[in-house]
Design an enzyme around this catalytic site. Structure first.
Site, PDB file in Angstrom:
ATOM      1  N   HIS A   1      63.472 -85.074  21.633  1.00  0.00           N
ATOM      2  CA  HIS A   1      63.723 -85.517  20.369  1.00  0.00           C
ATOM      3  C   HIS A   1      62.963 -86.790  20.166  1.00  0.00           C
ATOM      4  CE1 HIS A   1      67.817 -83.150  20.226  1.00  0.00           C
ATOM      5  NE2 HIS A   1      66.627 -82.081  20.284  1.00  0.00           N
TER       6      HIS A   1
ATOM      7  N   GLU B   1      64.147 -89.747  19.539  1.00  0.00           N
ATOM      8  CA  GLU B   1      64.640 -91.079  20.245  1.00  0.00           C
ATOM      9  C   GLU B   1      64.043 -91.061  21.679  1.00  0.00           C
ATOM     10  OE1 GLU B   1      68.174 -89.361  17.814  1.00  0.00           O
ATOM     11  OE2 GLU B   1      66.560 -88.773  18.918  1.00  0.00           O
TER      12      GLU B   1
ATOM     13  N   CYS C   1      70.857 -87.338  23.527  1.00  0.00           N
ATOM     14  CA  CYS C   1      70.160 -88.365  23.503  1.00  0.00           C
ATOM     15  C   CYS C   1      70.966 -89.552  23.865  1.00  0.00           C
ATOM     16  CB  CYS C   1      69.446 -88.325  22.015  1.00  0.00           C
ATOM     17  SG  CYS C   1      68.113 -87.375  21.747  1.00  0.00           S
TER      18      CYS C   1
ATOM     19  N   ALA D   1      55.851 -74.105 -12.204  1.00  0.00           N
ATOM     20  CA  ALA D   1      55.206 -74.861 -12.976  1.00  0.00           C
ATOM     21  C   ALA D   1      55.059 -74.368 -14.234  1.00  0.00           C
ATOM     22  CB  ALA D   1      53.608 -75.075 -12.465  1.00  0.00           C
TER      23      ALA D   1
ATOM     24  N   SER E   1      47.354 -67.109 -15.201  1.00  0.00           N
ATOM     25  CA  SER E   1      48.327 -68.245 -14.914  1.00  0.00           C
ATOM     26  C   SER E   1      47.572 -69.213 -14.024  1.00  0.00           C
ATOM     27  CB  SER E   1      49.536 -67.998 -14.171  1.00  0.00           C
ATOM     28  OG  SER E   1      49.042 -67.199 -12.887  1.00  0.00           O
TER      29      SER E   1
ATOM     30  N   ARG F   1      55.160 -76.721   0.728  1.00  0.00           N
ATOM     31  CA  ARG F   1      54.994 -75.453   1.601  1.00  0.00           C
ATOM     32  C   ARG F   1      55.122 -75.777   3.041  1.00  0.00           C
ATOM     33  NH1 ARG F   1      50.686 -71.259  -1.314  1.00  0.00           N
ATOM     34  NH2 ARG F   1      51.534 -70.595  -3.104  1.00  0.00           N
TER      35      ARG F   1
ATOM     36  N   LEU G   1      50.028 -67.006  -0.351  1.00  0.00           N
ATOM     37  CA  LEU G   1      51.063 -68.043   0.355  1.00  0.00           C
ATOM     38  C   LEU G   1      51.157 -68.580   1.460  1.00  0.00           C
ATOM     39  CD1 LEU G   1      54.148 -65.420  -1.085  1.00  0.00           C
ATOM     40  CD2 LEU G   1      53.205 -67.387  -2.121  1.00  0.00           C
TER      41      LEU G   1
ATOM     42  N   SER H   1      62.487 -54.381  -4.701  1.00  0.00           N
ATOM     43  CA  SER H   1      63.392 -53.407  -4.910  1.00  0.00           C
ATOM     44  C   SER H   1      62.962 -51.977  -4.627  1.00  0.00           C
ATOM     45  CB  SER H   1      64.090 -53.408  -6.130  1.00  0.00           C
ATOM     46  OG  SER H   1      64.664 -54.687  -6.597  1.00  0.00           O
TER      47      SER H   1
END
Length: 364
Positions: A47, A49, A81, A150, A164, A180, A200, A221
């Site tokens: 972690h 810390e 921690c 957008a 687009s 992303r 993507l 679907s």
């Protein structure tokens, strides 16, 4: 840079790499000098810390620790921690956000105080935003849903022919890459896959895909995603929700590409139940979900009240066309009094575009 600001910057650098754990930043300060700093590593590793105190070494004794999130006080994949902080001899701890995890939720601070450590809750709005997704996921098991789109000034996401590329400028598109990178998963509908054939992926400045990629999620679907889709050729995992009645051959063809295909019972409108899809990806450790469209997917999420945050880019262009698509479809509302209204809004220029960020609230 003040110590807590540095800790927040360290936490931000770890976003998208730590889920289902939260991204935390920490610094150790002594005599006004930062002597150690750290951020959360992927699950099962140290972690923030611990990293900061390890870097500080013996100088941590008598020093002050600044951390963006309350230190954990329970055993998980790593030890608490709080015990390490006490053992290191830290004399003072500044915490920006109380841990929303019910296993902690103030107990960590109490443990430190009982050990004689001075604890200060240094509340920070920018730090709190780091954990809005974690707070939802740890308490509900559901991902934090960010609707990103957008559009032109007249509310269009493409021309009437479907073109687009590109509505917004390069600065906005670069920011989307950052969004992303900070997300655990990206969701689109099959119409976006068919119209845009998106990759993507998260890429570096040279356009090369990064080693770590968010999960790609497609709501499809009728299993129309082509096995030749670009995203299926990219590194990373793809999850496709479809109908249990979809063609077995189509499902097998997608599975052959490495995609994970999940057949589901469709809703009465013959579409994938977005709520069930969110529950499934939440169970897979997805904390922050970036939904990039299209209109039917965003519409279904708004209709079901499942959107937690909106990030809308507006470009200074006019597209026109009665048949040109808008960013949010679905059923919508019948009266303006029922419209979703953004709360805690922020407006900022991104190149030639504008970005509006806010949290949707049903009209009162």
């Amino acid at each position: 840079m003040f110590p807590m600001q540095r800790a927040i910057a360290l936490a931000e650098s770890a976003l998208g790499t730590t889920s289902p754990n939260p991204a935390v930043g920490a610094v150790v300060v002594k005599d006004g000098v930062i002597i150690g700093q750290g951020f959360t590593l992927p699950p099962g590793q140290r972690h923030a810390e611990i990293g900061a105190m390890q870097q500080a070494g013996d100088m941590a004794r008598g020093a002050t620790l600044y951390t963006t999130l309350e230190p954990c006080c329970h055993f998980g994949r790593t030890p608490p921690c709080t015990q390490a902080i006490i053992a290191a001899g830290i004399k003072q701890v500044y915490v920006a956000v109380i841990d929303p995890n019910p296993k902690v939720a103030g107990k960590g601070l109490t443990e430190l105080e009982n050990a004689g450590i001075l604890v200060v809750h240094d509340e920070s709005e920018s730090a709190a935003q780091l954990y809005e997704g974690f707070a939802k996921h740890i308490n509900t098991g559901m991902p934090f849903v960010i609707a990103k789109f957008a559009m032109s000034m007249d509310g269009k996401i493409a021309t009437r022919t479907g073109d687009s590329k590109w509505v917004t400028g390069p600065e906005s598109r670069n920011l989307v890459q950052q969004m992303r990178r900070e997300s655990d998963a990206i969701m689109v509908g099959v119409n976006t896959v068919l119209a845009d054939d998106p990759q993507l992926t998260v890429r570096d400045e040279a356009g090369q895909p990064l080693a770590r990629q968010p999960l790609r999620v497609v709501l499809d679907s009728h299993c129309r995603t082509p096995p030749t889709a670009k995203m299926l050729q990219e590194p990373g995992q793809t999850l496709i929700f479809t109908s249990a009645e979809a063609s077995p051959d189509r499902m097998e063809a997608l599975k052959a590409t490495g995609a994970d295909v999940i057949p589901t019972n469709l809703r009465a409108n013959k579409r994938v139940d977005s709520g069930l899809a969110l529950a499934e990806i939440g169970s897979r450790g997805v904390v922050n979900l970036l939904v990039e469209g299209g209109g039917m997917v965003l519409g279904s999420l708004f209709d079901a009240g499942l959107v937690d945050k909106v990030r809308a880019f507006i470009a200074p262009v006019i597209i026109g066309g009665a048949e040109a698509a808008s960013p949010v479809a679905g059923h919508g509302v019948q009266k303006m009094s029922d419209a979703w209204r953004l709360q805690r809004t922020k407006l900022e220029p991104i190149g030639i575009d504008w970005l509006i960020t806010g949290y949707p609230d049903k009209g009162n």
